[in-house]
Design an enzyme around this catalytic site. Structure first.
Site, PDB file in Angstrom:
ATOM      1  N   THR A 289       5.335   6.117 -10.171  1.00  0.00           N
ATOM      2  CA  THR A 289       4.202   6.145 -11.095  1.00  0.00           C
ATOM      3  C   THR A 289       3.037   5.546 -10.326  1.00  0.00           C
ATOM      4  O   THR A 289       3.218   4.609  -9.550  1.00  0.00           O
ATOM      5  CB  THR A 289       4.487   5.335 -12.375  1.00  0.00           C
ATOM      6  OG1 THR A 289       4.773   3.981 -12.015  1.00  0.00           O
ATOM      7  CG2 THR A 289       5.663   5.905 -13.133  1.00  0.00           C
TER       8      THR A 289
ATOM      9  N   HIS B 121       8.532  -5.691 -19.713  1.00  0.00           N
ATOM     10  CA  HIS B 121       8.098  -4.384 -19.222  1.00  0.00           C
ATOM     11  C   HIS B 121       9.352  -3.672 -18.718  1.00  0.00           C
ATOM     12  O   HIS B 121       9.716  -3.733 -17.549  1.00  0.00           O
ATOM     13  CB  HIS B 121       7.086  -4.542 -18.092  1.00  0.00           C
ATOM     14  CG  HIS B 121       6.682  -3.224 -17.491  1.00  0.00           C
ATOM     15  ND1 HIS B 121       6.148  -2.200 -18.242  1.00  0.00           N
ATOM     16  CD2 HIS B 121       6.756  -2.754 -16.220  1.00  0.00           C
ATOM     17  CE1 HIS B 121       5.901  -1.163 -17.458  1.00  0.00           C
ATOM     18  NE2 HIS B 121       6.277  -1.467 -16.224  1.00  0.00           N
TER      19      HIS B 121
ATOM     20  N   MET C 181       0.830  -1.203   0.000  1.00  0.00           N
ATOM     21  CA  MET C 181       0.000   0.000   0.000  1.00  0.00           C
ATOM     22  C   MET C 181       0.868   1.259   0.000  1.00  0.00           C
ATOM     23  O   MET C 181       0.661   2.200   0.757  1.00  0.00           O
ATOM     24  CB  MET C 181      -0.933  -0.015   1.206  1.00  0.00           C
ATOM     25  CG  MET C 181      -1.990  -1.106   1.141  1.00  0.00           C
ATOM     26  SD  MET C 181      -3.151  -0.892  -0.223  1.00  0.00           S
ATOM     27  CE  MET C 181      -4.186   0.402   0.450  1.00  0.00           C
TER      28      MET C 181
ATOM     29  N   ARG D  24      19.239  -1.566 -10.286  1.00  0.00           N
ATOM     30  CA  ARG D  24      18.226  -2.384 -10.949  1.00  0.00           C
ATOM     31  C   ARG D  24      18.157  -3.777 -10.330  1.00  0.00           C
ATOM     32  O   ARG D  24      17.083  -4.344 -10.183  1.00  0.00           O
ATOM     33  CB  ARG D  24      18.545  -2.498 -12.448  1.00  0.00           C
ATOM     34  CG  ARG D  24      18.407  -1.212 -13.200  1.00  0.00           C
ATOM     35  CD  ARG D  24      16.994  -0.653 -13.179  1.00  0.00           C
ATOM     36  NE  ARG D  24      16.059  -1.464 -13.951  1.00  0.00           N
ATOM     37  CZ  ARG D  24      14.752  -1.220 -14.027  1.00  0.00           C
ATOM     38  NH1 ARG D  24      14.241  -0.213 -13.351  1.00  0.00           N
ATOM     39  NH2 ARG D  24      13.968  -1.982 -14.763  1.00  0.00           N
TER      40      ARG D  24
ATOM     41  N   THR E   1       4.167  -5.334  -9.483  1.00  0.00           N
ATOM     42  CA  THR E   1       5.523  -5.090  -8.997  1.00  0.00           C
ATOM     43  C   THR E   1       6.587  -5.392 -10.051  1.00  0.00           C
ATOM     44  O   THR E   1       6.533  -6.417 -10.737  1.00  0.00           O
ATOM     45  CB  THR E   1       5.777  -5.945  -7.746  1.00  0.00           C
ATOM     46  OG1 THR E   1       4.855  -5.543  -6.731  1.00  0.00           O
ATOM     47  CG2 THR E   1       7.187  -5.772  -7.237  1.00  0.00           C
TER      48      THR E   1
ATOM     49  N   LYS F 123       1.297   3.461   7.627  1.00  0.00           N
ATOM     50  CA  LYS F 123       0.806   3.792   6.285  1.00  0.00           C
ATOM     51  C   LYS F 123      -0.436   2.967   5.954  1.00  0.00           C
ATOM     52  O   LYS F 123      -1.422   3.478   5.413  1.00  0.00           O
ATOM     53  CB  LYS F 123       1.917   3.507   5.261  1.00  0.00           C
ATOM     54  CG  LYS F 123       1.536   3.766   3.795  1.00  0.00           C
ATOM     55  CD  LYS F 123       1.390   5.241   3.503  1.00  0.00           C
ATOM     56  CE  LYS F 123       1.534   5.574   2.022  1.00  0.00           C
ATOM     57  NZ  LYS F 123       0.575   4.935   1.143  1.00  0.00           N
TER      58      LYS F 123
ATOM     59  N   PRO G 264      10.693  -6.031 -11.300  1.00  0.00           N
ATOM     60  CA  PRO G 264      10.475  -6.299 -12.719  1.00  0.00           C
ATOM     61  C   PRO G 264       9.309  -7.260 -12.920  1.00  0.00           C
ATOM     62  O   PRO G 264       9.332  -8.400 -12.448  1.00  0.00           O
ATOM     63  CB  PRO G 264      11.802  -6.895 -13.197  1.00  0.00           C
ATOM     64  CG  PRO G 264      12.454  -7.415 -11.956  1.00  0.00           C
ATOM     65  CD  PRO G 264      11.969  -6.608 -10.809  1.00  0.00           C
TER      66      PRO G 264
ATOM     67  N   VAL H 213       1.022   2.626  -5.611  1.00  0.00           N
ATOM     68  CA  VAL H 213       0.098   2.001  -6.552  1.00  0.00           C
ATOM     69  C   VAL H 213      -1.070   1.321  -5.845  1.00  0.00           C
ATOM     70  O   VAL H 213      -2.221   1.407  -6.289  1.00  0.00           O
ATOM     71  CB  VAL H 213       0.838   0.992  -7.456  1.00  0.00           C
ATOM     72  CG1 VAL H 213      -0.136   0.286  -8.393  1.00  0.00           C
ATOM     73  CG2 VAL H 213       1.919   1.698  -8.257  1.00  0.00           C
TER      74      VAL H 213
END
Length: 354
Positions: A247, A195, A28, A108, A139, A57, A141, A31
């Protein structure tokens, strides 16, 4: 799992076999709450069960979301399940939005290891509790985490779907729509592959009203640079991230779109991360291609036409995903279902762990 569509009342006013739509959300941060809000405002869920390790949160989001349901199309109850992941076994669909997106700007592989470790903490526990529904993985990658959830959950591959290039494909349609001055709904266009940076636009399959875009080049508004459009679609997420370090809105709506397709048996074609078993000449990995999604999850993978360069790019993208699989420390299914769960250390893990 019963049908999850709303049913009319029978004569006499009694309700005919109503099955409430129950959605679980793990994570949470950014997104997760937006996905919950989208599910509420679109009238998709009857109950939402949420989990997160950050109790402050989590509690705040549950309070805020329950307060907001007064303005929803119908009653929705949002329940705080803390990290009692087993409670989500009753859900029709579980959305995974756990992880730490800020790691992507630092390492990464750090994001890879964090996201996989999170999945390893809940997927086996929920499976052991009897979950037989569907996963929608957000989530990153995305392709790697979707495969790990599938492996540990014991579910059929058709029950695990990554959002993958669902959003990237929407971005590609938006780019074409702005140039052509058409509504995005009138355009068929897909980003395929990982993605991530290696995804490609299946440009030779872009069509409008059943006609290939290449066949409309006599009209100036359909004359566009495919490489530029692909780049703009790929970069959309980075523009959002660079401005606010996350995002949230668009990807939440992408996840909600897939959930809606499942619970309402829409049989809609969406580009999503699914397991390939020979399609496009690839096997043994989750990666994004167009597929039909309905009440049985991934009901069919559509093999669209790609030219030689696109097929080469897609194959290269598949190798990127496989290279990420290879970085993961082995972890057995039984270990994921035995408490306490002890996570193995990934070779090359450069996170600063407590």
């Amino acid at each position: 799992m019963g049908k999850t569509v709303r049913r009319p009342k029978a004569k006499g006013g009694t309700t005919m076999g109503y099955h409430p739509v129950s959605i679980g959300i793990i994570g949470m941060g950014h997104v997760g709450p937006h996905t919950a809000n989208s599910l509420i405002l679109q009238g998709i869920a009857d109950e939402i069960l949420v989990c997160d390790a950050n109790e402050d949160k989590l509690g705040a989001e549950v309070q805020d979301l329950n307060d907001s349901t007064v303005f929803a199309p119908h009653r929705v109850v949002v329940t705080n399940c803390h990290t009692d992941y087993e409670k989500l076994a009753q859900c029709d669909v579980i959305i995974n939005s756990s992880g730490q997106v800020t790691l992507s700007a630092i390492s990464r592989t750090g994001e890879l290891f964090k996201s996989v470790d999170d999945a390893r903490l809940f997927a086996g526990r929920i499976a052991a509790a009897g979950f037989s529904g569907y996963y929608v993985n957000v989530t990153n990658p995305c392709d790697v985490v979707a495969r790990e959830i599938h492996r540990l959950s014991g579910l059929p591959a058709s029950h695990v779907i990554g959002t993958g290039t669902c959003l990237d494909s929407a971005r590609l349609r938006t780019v074409i729509a702005l140039k052509s001055r058409l509504a995005p709904e009138s355009i068929q266009a897909y980003m395929v592959g990982e993605h991530g940076n290696s995804q490609i636009a299946a440009w030779s399959s872009v069509s409008i009203a059943g006609k290939p875009l290449s066949g409309l080049s006599d009209d100036s508004r359909f004359q566009m640079d495919g490489a530029e459009a692909e780049s703009l679609a790929r970069r959309g997420g980075y523009i959002a991230y660079n401005g606010k370090q996350c995002t949230e809105y668009a990807i939440a709506n992408a996840a909600t779109r897939i959930v809606r397709a499942i619970v309402h048996d829409e049989k809609v074609v969406i580009a999503a991360s699914v397991e390939l078993n020979g399609e496009y000449g690839e096997s043994g990995l989750f990666i994004s291609v167009p597929c039909i999604i309905g009440s049985d999850g991934v009901e069919k993978i559509i093999e669209i036409d790609m030219n030689a360069a696109e097929r080469q790019g897609f194959a290269a993208s598949c190798e990127v995903v496989r290279s990420n699989y290879a970085k993961l420390a082995p972890f057995g299914i039984e270990a994921s279902r035995t408490l306490p769960i002890t996570l193995p250390k990934h070779e090359g893990d450069d996170r600063k762990l407590d």
